[in-house]
Write an enzyme that holds these catalytic residues in place. Structure first.
Site, PDB file in Angstrom:
ATOM      1  N   VAL A  12     133.603  77.674  74.683  1.00  0.00           N
ATOM      2  CA  VAL A  12     134.339  78.115  73.530  1.00  0.00           C
ATOM      3  C   VAL A  12     135.033  79.234  73.838  1.00  0.00           C
ATOM      4  CG1 VAL A  12     133.801  78.516  70.976  1.00  0.00           C
ATOM      5  CG2 VAL A  12     132.376  76.987  71.925  1.00  0.00           C
ATOM      6  N   VAL A 127     129.024  75.219  62.453  1.00  0.00           N
ATOM      7  CA  VAL A 127     128.723  74.102  61.737  1.00  0.00           C
ATOM      8  C   VAL A 127     130.112  73.413  61.658  1.00  0.00           C
ATOM      9  CG1 VAL A 127     127.591  72.660  59.630  1.00  0.00           C
ATOM     10  CG2 VAL A 127     126.947  75.053  60.018  1.00  0.00           C
ATOM     11  N   GLY A 129     131.999  72.436  63.807  1.00  0.00           N
ATOM     12  CA  GLY A 129     133.248  72.471  64.760  1.00  0.00           C
ATOM     13  C   GLY A 129     134.412  72.804  64.047  1.00  0.00           C
ATOM     14  N   ILE A 131     135.716  71.790  61.514  1.00  0.00           N
ATOM     15  CA  ILE A 131     136.140  71.564  60.105  1.00  0.00           C
ATOM     16  C   ILE A 131     135.795  72.766  59.303  1.00  0.00           C
ATOM     17  CG2 ILE A 131     135.026  70.096  58.163  1.00  0.00           C
ATOM     18  CD1 ILE A 131     133.986  68.019  60.360  1.00  0.00           C
ATOM     19  N   GLY A 182     132.544  68.400  77.077  1.00  0.00           N
ATOM     20  CA  GLY A 182     132.183  69.498  76.314  1.00  0.00           C
ATOM     21  C   GLY A 182     131.636  69.700  75.022  1.00  0.00           C
ATOM     22  N   LYS A 200     122.092  73.314  61.947  1.00  0.00           N
ATOM     23  CA  LYS A 200     123.392  72.964  60.946  1.00  0.00           C
ATOM     24  C   LYS A 200     123.140  72.900  59.543  1.00  0.00           C
ATOM     25  CE  LYS A 200     126.152  72.170  64.794  1.00  0.00           C
ATOM     26  NZ  LYS A 200     126.654  70.786  65.503  1.00  0.00           N
TER      27      LYS A 200
HETATM   28  N1  HSE Z   1     126.626  70.108  70.712  1.00  0.00           N
HETATM   29  C1  HSE Z   1     127.228  70.165  69.200  1.00  0.00           C
HETATM   30  C2  HSE Z   1     127.616  68.714  68.940  1.00  0.00           C
HETATM   31  C3  HSE Z   1     128.733  71.293  69.818  1.00  0.00           C
HETATM   32  O1  HSE Z   1     127.531  67.736  69.662  1.00  0.00           O
HETATM   33  O2  HSE Z   1     128.127  68.612  67.888  1.00  0.00           O
HETATM   34  C4  HSE Z   1     128.992  71.405  68.274  1.00  0.00           C
HETATM   35  O3  HSE Z   1     128.019  72.472  67.500  1.00  0.00           O
END
Ligand code: HSE
Length: 404
Positions: A12, A127, A129, A131, A182, A200
């Site tokens: 990130v 929370v 990514g 969005i 990733g 989350k």
């Molecule tokens: N490991 C998390 C996922 C990354 O797969 O959603 C994003 O928070």
């Protein structure tokens, strides 16, 4: 010009630097001034990377530099992130973070410090990514009493379940691919056991209901017990297995849980596949709304972090109010929630029908193509408590999945 420092140059962190370098003109215009990455903190060296010139290994250089107004924390994990973030806020620097573990555990305290200092603690990327969901909960949805939030909040598990469904892929192979892309956490147990989704939904529920939902109070089940045979039955029923994180308010009762569910095609979450996340929100006046997009990965997550940096720049000496008090919200035990369950058991329906109906009442049998020596069925509506009591008595149980 506003100077920022990025703590952590992993997936990130490198994404944040890349996003700022990709769209400088539009970002600076929206922020109202130039955003300059003055430092990147990491324990490692990055020979040949342009970031080498601004790389530091000592957090105190950042803390003691009054020119740094915004700190971006993208290290992950609770420590040393918590110490660095708290010190930054106390020193009058706003903080933008993608760290859901930190926010779920220390959110109310860090928000309070930011409020006292008239600066900001922002966590849009923690929370969903890329969005937007934190900002909508804090601003666009404030006319409503939130009655429900149900989300696909983990990209890795959604990717795994989608590939197992569409390609018949094996769990371990897909997990490996999610790690390469990733999406997965450093310890992917956090993804597949539901812990990531749990943190989350704790963050979203705290913002939606205004008091602190402790993630440790949330009943959490992951996807490790879901097999190819479960998926064959789901297909037969024309349903999709999804790891859902959900919280609901019913009168004075608040429920929250994370578990795999069978989702029918009539529900908007049914069609959310691959690494995409979606958050379905029900408000008492708005009705239903759903937020959908890329739930994990370098650039989508970095995009959300940089949007916070822009917001923090626009509000350098003004706290953006949020609604998350440190008062603990008492959750009602999930035992009292009522739903139907899909059950698989060894044997043949004709031999076991009376045993099954004695335990669960009138069931609906389900079979799956190519699956022999076992059968499935759907129970009538039952409380979680009653269901688990009866399931324990069932001979040769194989698995059970909740129906949405
Ligand atoms: N490991 C998390 C996922 C990354 O797969 O959603 C994003 O928070």
């Amino acid at each position: 010009m506003v100077n920022i420092a990025v703590l952590g140059y992993g997936t990130v962190g490198s994404g944040v630097v890349e996003v700022i370098r990709t769209n400088p003109d539009s970002i600076n215009k929206k922020a109202g001034q130039e955003i300059n990455v003055k430092y990147v903190l990491d324990l490692r060296d990055f020979p040949g990377d342009p970031v080498e010139k601004i790389l530091v290994h000592d957090f105190d250089i950042i803390l003691n530099d009054p020119e740094v107004r915004i700190v971006v924390e993208v290290m992950g994990g609770v420590e040393p992130a918590y110490t660095f973030v708290k010190k930054s806020l106390l020193a009058g620097k706003s903080v933008c973070t993608s760290n859901k573990e930190l926010v779920a555990k220390h959110g109310p305290e860090l928000l309070e410090i930011a409020r006292d200092q008239n600066i900001n603690f922002l966590f849009e990327a923690s929370v969903g990514g890329g969005i937007p969901i934190i900002r909508p909960l804090n601003s666009s949805l404030t006319a409503d009493e939130i009655l429900e939030i149900t989300g696909i909040l983990n990209g890795t598990t959604n990717y795994i379940l989608s590939k197992m469904t569409s390609e018949g892929a094996e769990f371990d192979d897909v997990l490996k691919k999610a790690q390469e892309l990733g999406y997965a956490e450093r310890n992917p147990e956090a993804d597949v056991e539901g812990f990531d989704a749990c943190r989350k939904i704790a963050i979203l529920s705290s913002l939606a209901f205004g008091d602190h939902v402790d993630f440790e109070d949330i009943y959490t089940e992951g996807i490790t017990k879901i097999t190819a045979v479960d998926i064959a039955y789901a297909k037969q029923m024309r349903q999709a297995i999804k790891l859902l994180a959900s919280s609901k308010r019913e009168g004075e009762h608040y429920y929250a849980m994370v578990a795999p569910f069978l989702v029918p095609p009539t529900h908007p979450l049914y069609a959310v596949n691959d690494v995409f996340n979606a958050i379905f929100v029900k408000g008492n006046v708005l009705g239903d709304v759903m937020f959908y997009g890329s739930g994990a990965g370098k650039l989508p997550t970095a995009s959300a972090v940089v949007s916070d940096v822009v917001d923090a720049t626009k509000h350098l000496e003004r706290n953006i109010m949020s609604f998350w008090s440190s008062k603990k919200l008492e959750l009602t035990k999930v035992d009292e929630a009522t739903r139907r369950f899909f059950v698989r058991t060894k044997g043949y329906l004709e031999n076991k029908l009376s045993e099954v109906e004695d335990l669960f009442g009138e069931i609906t049998p389900v079979s799956a193509q190519g699956v022999d020596g076992e059968f499935g069925f759907i129970t009538p509506l039952m409380t979680e408590e009653a269901f688990h009591k009866q399931y324990q008595k069932l001979s040769d149980p194989l698995n059970r999945i909740r129906l949405l």
